[in-house]
Design a protein around this motif. Sequence first.
Motif, PDB file in Angstrom:
ATOM      1  N   MET A 235       0.806  -1.203   0.000  1.00 40.11           N
ATOM      2  CA  MET A 235       0.000   0.000   0.000  1.00 40.11           C
ATOM      3  C   MET A 235       0.850   1.269   0.000  1.00 40.11           C
ATOM      4  SD  MET A 235      -2.933  -1.292  -0.106  1.00 40.11           S
ATOM      5  CE  MET A 235      -4.134  -0.092   0.372  1.00 40.11           C
ATOM      6  N   MET A 236       2.174   1.138   0.149  1.00 44.25           N
ATOM      7  CA  MET A 236       3.043   2.314   0.209  1.00 44.25           C
ATOM      8  C   MET A 236       3.901   2.379  -1.046  1.00 44.25           C
ATOM      9  SD  MET A 236       4.324   2.540   4.143  1.00 44.25           S
ATOM     10  CE  MET A 236       5.411   1.165   4.040  1.00 44.25           C
ATOM     11  N   TYR A 237       4.214   3.586  -1.446  1.00 48.28           N
ATOM     12  CA  TYR A 237       5.120   3.787  -2.556  1.00 48.28           C
ATOM     13  C   TYR A 237       6.492   4.078  -1.979  1.00 48.28           C
ATOM     14  CZ  TYR A 237       7.386   5.902  -6.560  1.00 48.28           C
ATOM     15  OH  TYR A 237       8.270   6.190  -7.551  1.00 48.28           O
TER      16      TYR A 237
ATOM     17  N   GLY B 137      16.175   4.308  -1.643  1.00 49.50           N
ATOM     18  CA  GLY B 137      16.714   5.333  -0.746  1.00 49.50           C
ATOM     19  C   GLY B 137      15.730   5.704   0.347  1.00 49.50           C
ATOM     20  N   ASN B 138      14.437   5.444   0.156  1.00 49.56           N
ATOM     21  CA  ASN B 138      13.438   5.713   1.182  1.00 49.56           C
ATOM     22  C   ASN B 138      13.069   4.455   1.945  1.00 49.56           C
ATOM     23  OD1 ASN B 138      13.346   8.349   0.498  1.00 49.56           O
ATOM     24  ND2 ASN B 138      11.168   8.437   0.126  1.00 49.56           N
ATOM     25  N   LEU B 139      13.852   3.424   1.800  1.00 48.75           N
ATOM     26  CA  LEU B 139      13.586   2.198   2.521  1.00 48.75           C
ATOM     27  C   LEU B 139      14.001   2.374   3.976  1.00 48.75           C
ATOM     28  CD1 LEU B 139      14.806  -0.305  -0.179  1.00 48.75           C
ATOM     29  CD2 LEU B 139      12.473   0.449   0.279  1.00 48.75           C
TER      30      LEU B 139
ATOM     31  N   CYS C 264      14.729   1.503  13.764  1.00 47.12           N
ATOM     32  CA  CYS C 264      14.574   1.222  12.340  1.00 47.12           C
ATOM     33  C   CYS C 264      13.430   2.087  11.821  1.00 47.12           C
ATOM     34  CB  CYS C 264      14.293  -0.263  12.116  1.00 47.12           C
ATOM     35  SG  CYS C 264      14.175  -0.702  10.383  1.00 47.12           S
ATOM     36  N   GLY C 265      13.749   2.997  10.898  1.00 44.10           N
ATOM     37  CA  GLY C 265      12.724   3.906  10.416  1.00 44.10           C
ATOM     38  C   GLY C 265      12.950   4.324   8.983  1.00 44.10           C
ATOM     39  N   CYS C 266      11.976   4.995   8.439  1.00 45.44           N
ATOM     40  CA  CYS C 266      11.993   5.463   7.058  1.00 45.44           C
ATOM     41  C   CYS C 266      12.176   6.983   7.069  1.00 45.44           C
ATOM     42  CB  CYS C 266      10.681   5.072   6.388  1.00 45.44           C
ATOM     43  SG  CYS C 266      10.632   5.400   4.641  1.00 45.44           S
ATOM     44  N   LEU C 267      13.238   7.472   6.441  1.00 47.17           N
ATOM     45  CA  LEU C 267      13.602   8.888   6.436  1.00 47.17           C
ATOM     46  C   LEU C 267      13.029   9.570   5.202  1.00 47.17           C
ATOM     47  CD1 LEU C 267      15.452  11.161   7.650  1.00 47.17           C
ATOM     48  CD2 LEU C 267      17.224  10.300   6.121  1.00 47.17           C
ATOM     49  N   ALA C 268      12.426  10.752   5.397  1.00 48.50           N
ATOM     50  CA  ALA C 268      11.890  11.533   4.281  1.00 48.50           C
ATOM     51  C   ALA C 268      12.036  13.013   4.589  1.00 48.50           C
ATOM     52  CB  ALA C 268      10.424  11.193   4.040  1.00 48.50           C
ATOM     53  N   ASP C 269      12.076  13.831   3.542  1.00 45.27           N
ATOM     54  CA  ASP C 269      12.090  15.286   3.731  1.00 45.27           C
ATOM     55  C   ASP C 269      10.772  15.715   4.349  1.00 45.27           C
ATOM     56  OD1 ASP C 269      14.610  15.637   2.631  1.00 45.27           O
ATOM     57  OD2 ASP C 269      13.832  15.996   0.615  1.00 45.27           O
TER      58      ASP C 269
END
Length: 118
Positions: A6-8, A12-14, A46-51
Amino acid sequence: MINTRMMYLRPGNLFKDFLIEDGSQKVNAFGRPKEGYDRENIRMLCGCLADASLSDRERWKQLDHSITHTIVQAGKPLAGEEDKLILGEKVYIIHGVNDCDGLGITTIYYVEERSDVK
């Protein structure tokens, strides 16, 4: 378990493993508060990094905190405000923690990337 269908997710965004150093306030020799970090009790996140989105940046700027990124983690919060997250050579200071609805399913960390903190 997170349903990744369900996620895009872009390369690099893993999910990445961050080191957590707890923020601690100590008193220096002159009796003034001094910020420091506990380097002995390091934990993993453990996490997903985004702007950070423009609306998030503006909202946090009104609270006198500038944020640059958000980190999304599955589960309840493992770190708190003013803790330091380390990913390789990059350092992030947590300014806010959002345990979405208090259910312990997802946590969002609002962080600022800092190059002056090691």
